[in-house]
Enzyme design. Structure first.
Site, mmCIF file in Angstrom:
data_model
loop_
_atom_site.group_PDB
_atom_site.id
_atom_site.type_symbol
_atom_site.label_atom_id
_atom_site.label_comp_id
_atom_site.label_asym_id
_atom_site.label_seq_id
_atom_site.Cartn_x
_atom_site.Cartn_y
_atom_site.Cartn_z
ATOM 1 N N GLU A 46 6.591 -4.680 -14.394
ATOM 2 C CA GLU A 46 5.423 -3.758 -14.533
ATOM 3 C C GLU A 46 3.966 -4.417 -14.937
ATOM 4 O O GLU A 46 4.042 -4.890 -15.961
ATOM 5 C CB GLU A 46 5.956 -2.471 -15.464
ATOM 6 C CG GLU A 46 5.819 -1.275 -14.608
ATOM 7 C CD GLU A 46 6.291 -0.941 -13.290
ATOM 8 O OE1 GLU A 46 5.823 -1.349 -12.098
ATOM 9 O OE2 GLU A 46 7.300 -0.646 -13.374
ATOM 10 N N HIS A 47 2.969 -4.194 -14.201
ATOM 11 C CA HIS A 47 1.783 -4.641 -14.649
ATOM 12 C C HIS A 47 1.942 -6.263 -14.660
ATOM 13 O O HIS A 47 0.973 -6.935 -15.308
ATOM 14 C CB HIS A 47 1.245 -3.893 -15.980
ATOM 15 C CG HIS A 47 0.971 -2.631 -15.746
ATOM 16 N ND1 HIS A 47 -0.279 -1.935 -15.244
ATOM 17 C CD2 HIS A 47 1.635 -1.565 -16.072
ATOM 18 C CE1 HIS A 47 -0.226 -0.864 -15.234
ATOM 19 N NE2 HIS A 47 0.817 -0.367 -15.873
ATOM 20 N N THR A 48 2.541 -6.769 -13.929
ATOM 21 C CA THR A 48 2.461 -8.060 -13.590
ATOM 22 C C THR A 48 2.024 -8.612 -12.496
ATOM 23 O O THR A 48 1.565 -9.677 -12.080
ATOM 24 C CB THR A 48 4.042 -8.516 -13.924
ATOM 25 O OG1 THR A 48 5.003 -7.825 -12.729
ATOM 26 C CG2 THR A 48 4.525 -8.751 -15.065
ATOM 27 N N GLY A 139 1.760 11.161 -6.498
ATOM 28 C CA GLY A 139 1.203 10.817 -7.867
ATOM 29 C C GLY A 139 2.289 10.940 -8.749
ATOM 30 O O GLY A 139 2.334 11.037 -9.990
ATOM 31 N N LEU A 142 5.829 6.549 -7.272
ATOM 32 C CA LEU A 142 6.696 6.122 -6.088
ATOM 33 C C LEU A 142 5.944 5.694 -5.177
ATOM 34 O O LEU A 142 6.510 5.430 -3.996
ATOM 35 C CB LEU A 142 7.804 7.346 -5.853
ATOM 36 C CG LEU A 142 8.820 7.718 -6.931
ATOM 37 C CD1 LEU A 142 9.418 8.953 -6.369
ATOM 38 C CD2 LEU A 142 9.620 6.665 -7.209
ATOM 39 N N SER A 143 4.799 5.467 -5.072
ATOM 40 C CA SER A 143 3.827 4.789 -4.187
ATOM 41 C C SER A 143 3.664 5.501 -3.018
ATOM 42 O O SER A 143 3.753 4.962 -1.879
ATOM 43 C CB SER A 143 4.464 3.507 -3.870
ATOM 44 O OG SER A 143 3.967 2.445 -4.700
ATOM 45 N N GLU A 177 -7.250 -0.285 -0.688
ATOM 46 C CA GLU A 177 -7.195 0.447 -1.917
ATOM 47 C C GLU A 177 -8.110 -0.043 -2.946
ATOM 48 O O GLU A 177 -8.636 0.632 -3.700
ATOM 49 C CB GLU A 177 -5.653 0.518 -2.516
ATOM 50 C CG GLU A 177 -5.550 1.557 -3.424
ATOM 51 C CD GLU A 177 -4.215 2.126 -3.671
ATOM 52 O OE1 GLU A 177 -3.325 1.893 -2.905
ATOM 53 O OE2 GLU A 177 -3.819 2.696 -4.607
ATOM 54 N N ASP A 189 3.095 -2.760 -4.422
ATOM 55 C CA ASP A 189 3.884 -1.400 -3.495
ATOM 56 C C ASP A 189 3.605 -1.516 -1.841
ATOM 57 O O ASP A 189 4.279 -1.299 -1.278
ATOM 58 C CB ASP A 189 2.750 -0.258 -4.022
ATOM 59 C CG ASP A 189 2.662 -0.111 -5.596
ATOM 60 O OD1 ASP A 189 3.658 -0.766 -5.955
ATOM 61 O OD2 ASP A 189 2.044 0.744 -5.892
ATOM 62 N N TYR A 238 -5.804 2.094 -15.983
ATOM 63 C CA TYR A 238 -5.058 1.090 -14.914
ATOM 64 C C TYR A 238 -6.162 -0.285 -14.937
ATOM 65 O O TYR A 238 -5.910 -1.294 -15.209
ATOM 66 C CB TYR A 238 -4.821 1.528 -13.638
ATOM 67 C CG TYR A 238 -4.270 0.508 -12.799
ATOM 68 C CD1 TYR A 238 -2.705 0.454 -12.739
ATOM 69 C CD2 TYR A 238 -4.686 -0.261 -12.247
ATOM 70 C CE1 TYR A 238 -2.016 -0.618 -12.048
ATOM 71 C CE2 TYR A 238 -4.163 -1.421 -11.367
ATOM 72 C CZ TYR A 238 -3.002 -1.456 -11.352
ATOM 73 O OH TYR A 238 -1.943 -2.327 -10.492
HETATM 74 C C1 GLA Z 1 0.774 0.519 -9.609
HETATM 75 C C2 GLA Z 1 0.199 -0.323 -8.691
HETATM 76 C C3 GLA Z 1 1.079 -1.682 -8.323
HETATM 77 C C4 GLA Z 1 1.606 -2.128 -10.002
HETATM 78 C C5 GLA Z 1 1.945 -1.029 -10.871
HETATM 79 C C6 GLA Z 1 2.199 -1.434 -12.252
HETATM 80 O O1 GLA Z 1 1.945 1.174 -9.141
HETATM 81 O O2 GLA Z 1 -0.243 0.270 -7.452
HETATM 82 O O3 GLA Z 1 0.277 -2.550 -8.025
HETATM 83 O O4 GLA Z 1 0.194 -2.739 -10.684
HETATM 84 O O5 GLA Z 1 1.133 0.161 -10.691
HETATM 85 O O6 GLA Z 1 3.180 -2.441 -12.191
#
Ligand code: GLA
Length: 401
Positions: A46-48, A139, A142-143, A177, A189, A238
């Protein structure tokens, strides 16, 4: 009262497609082609992604559906079922607009952002009548946004006679985006929504975009618990995290000249040089560098079917996201804590950007019903809110039906 988890993929793709065709005919009086792009879970990493690192997503059986009939006058007429709103525009008219300066993004921004970005990349579009139906909870982490972008992008390209390169589509949707919605997201995502495979997770290198497909255990399920909250600061925080990581790279690059992104910093390098960083930046970097290493260990655990080891890594990921990256919140921590009390849960962690949204759990198949009862009751008692729980099937990436 007995609560029942939602299972993804419950309405068959054929039934959904037929229903959409009927609805489109009712709205526009003509026939449409049907497209679908999935949402995703992320098992770990996550956040990588925006640090050129590693992630492990899987596409799930919740999709955004698009029915589209091409038009040759460059007009877009779009109806969103979820928002009960219609939007009409001329592709030439929306072309010049940039990202909204402020406020929350509107669903139209995702659609128009993709159309504009495709055209700017040289794909001339013919326009179309469109109906959009989203099954991905909005929101919730789950993208749902990537699923809309990818489904719309694929549909517009195909309807305008272009062949679709999935990797290229993922990159263009991410750009849309970033530039049009103003969210500086990574590639994860959009990539998994384009290239996901049913029954498999994906180990993705977000720098090279090389990926390896990974087996999912047959005797465990991916269970997602939705906190049903999304704290307001989510998108601002973010972008701020991303800037903090960039600040870390700038500082560390003075000592490690070949450094381009946090992906290039080893744990050993960080032990040597991390103390040069200001406290907050240090913590952000520690999360990212540790998380990249966890993803690689988790891939080995999955390939060796060592679910206990995989679950431990999920737990470490959550603690790091909560303590060092500081993107968790009380509701997410509570769901993780409740999960840890249930027999048969290998691991649990917050998922996605944070500040609300969902927790992903890896649960032994026979323990899913008990898990659901304990977690739902505990969460409701503590917060007064009923969580939604989804037992997720995996799915293929974007397709025309
Ligand atoms: C959101 C962003 C992704 C990713 C995650 C965190 O889903 O759209 O690109 O950075 O947060 O891992």
């Amino acid at each position: 009262m007995e609560r029942k988890a939602k299972e993804t993929g419950k309405v068959s793709a054929t039934d959904q497609a037929n229903d959409l065709k009927r609805e489109f005919r009712r709205l526009y009086g003509r026939d449409a082609r049907i497209y679908r792009a999935p949402g995703r879970v992320n098992l770990i990493g996550e956040h990588t992604d925006y640090n050129d690192g590693f992630v492990m997503p899987a596409a799930i059986g919740f999709s955004t559906w698009v029915a589209l009939a091409p038009r040759d006058d460059r007009k877009l007429s779009i109806y969103s079922e979820n928002f009960s709103e219609r939007f009409e525009s001329d592709l030439s008219g929306i072309n010049g607009k940039g990202a909204r300066a402020s406020a929350a993004a509107h669903w139209i921004d995702y659609v128009c952002g993709v159309a504009v970005t495709l055209e700017r990349a040289g794909y001339a579009l013919s326009g179309g009548d469109m109906l959009i139906r989203g099954e991905v909870p909005i929101g919730s982490g789950l993208s749902s946004s990537a699923a809309v972008e990818v489904a719309v992008g694929y549909a517009l390209l195909e309807a305008s006679g272009h062949t679709v390169d999935r990797m290229e589509l993922a990159k263009l949707c991410q750009r849309a985006e970033n530039e049009y919605v103003g969210m500086r997201c990574g590639i994860m995502d959009q990539f998994i929504s384009c290239c996901g495979q049913a029954g498999r997770a994906m180990l993705l290198d977000c720098r090279s975009l090389d990926y390896r497909s990974l087996p999912l255990p047959g005797d465990a399920r991916l269970v997602v618990c939705n906190t049903m909250v999304k704290h307001e600061l989510a998108s601002g925080e973010y972008n701020r995290r991303r800037a903090e990581c960039e600040a870390g790279v700038r500082r560390l690059a003075r000592l490690l000249p070949c450094l381009r992104a946090l992906r290039d910093v080893t744990l050993a390098d960080f032990e040597l040089y991390g103390s040069e960083l200001p406290e907050v930046v240090y913590r952000r970097c520690r999360h990212v560098i540790g998380e990249n290493a966890r993803v690689m260990d988790a891939a080995a655990a999955l390939e060796g079917n060592d679910l206990a080891a995989f679950g431990r890594l999920m737990g470490e990921s959550h603690r790091s996201l909560s303590d060092d990256y500081q993107v968790s919140c009380d509701e997410l921590n509570l769901l993780v804590e409740l999960a840890s009390r249930v027999e048969g849960v290998y691991g649990a962690r917050m998922m996605g950007g944070g500040f609300g949204g969902c927790v992903i759990n890896l649960v032994a198949a026979e323990s899913v019903a008990g898990f659901e009862r304990v977690v739902a009751r505990g969460y409701e008692q503590a917060t007064g809110r009923a969580p939604e729980i989804y037992v997720c099937d995996t799915a293929e990436g974007v397709e025309r039906l």
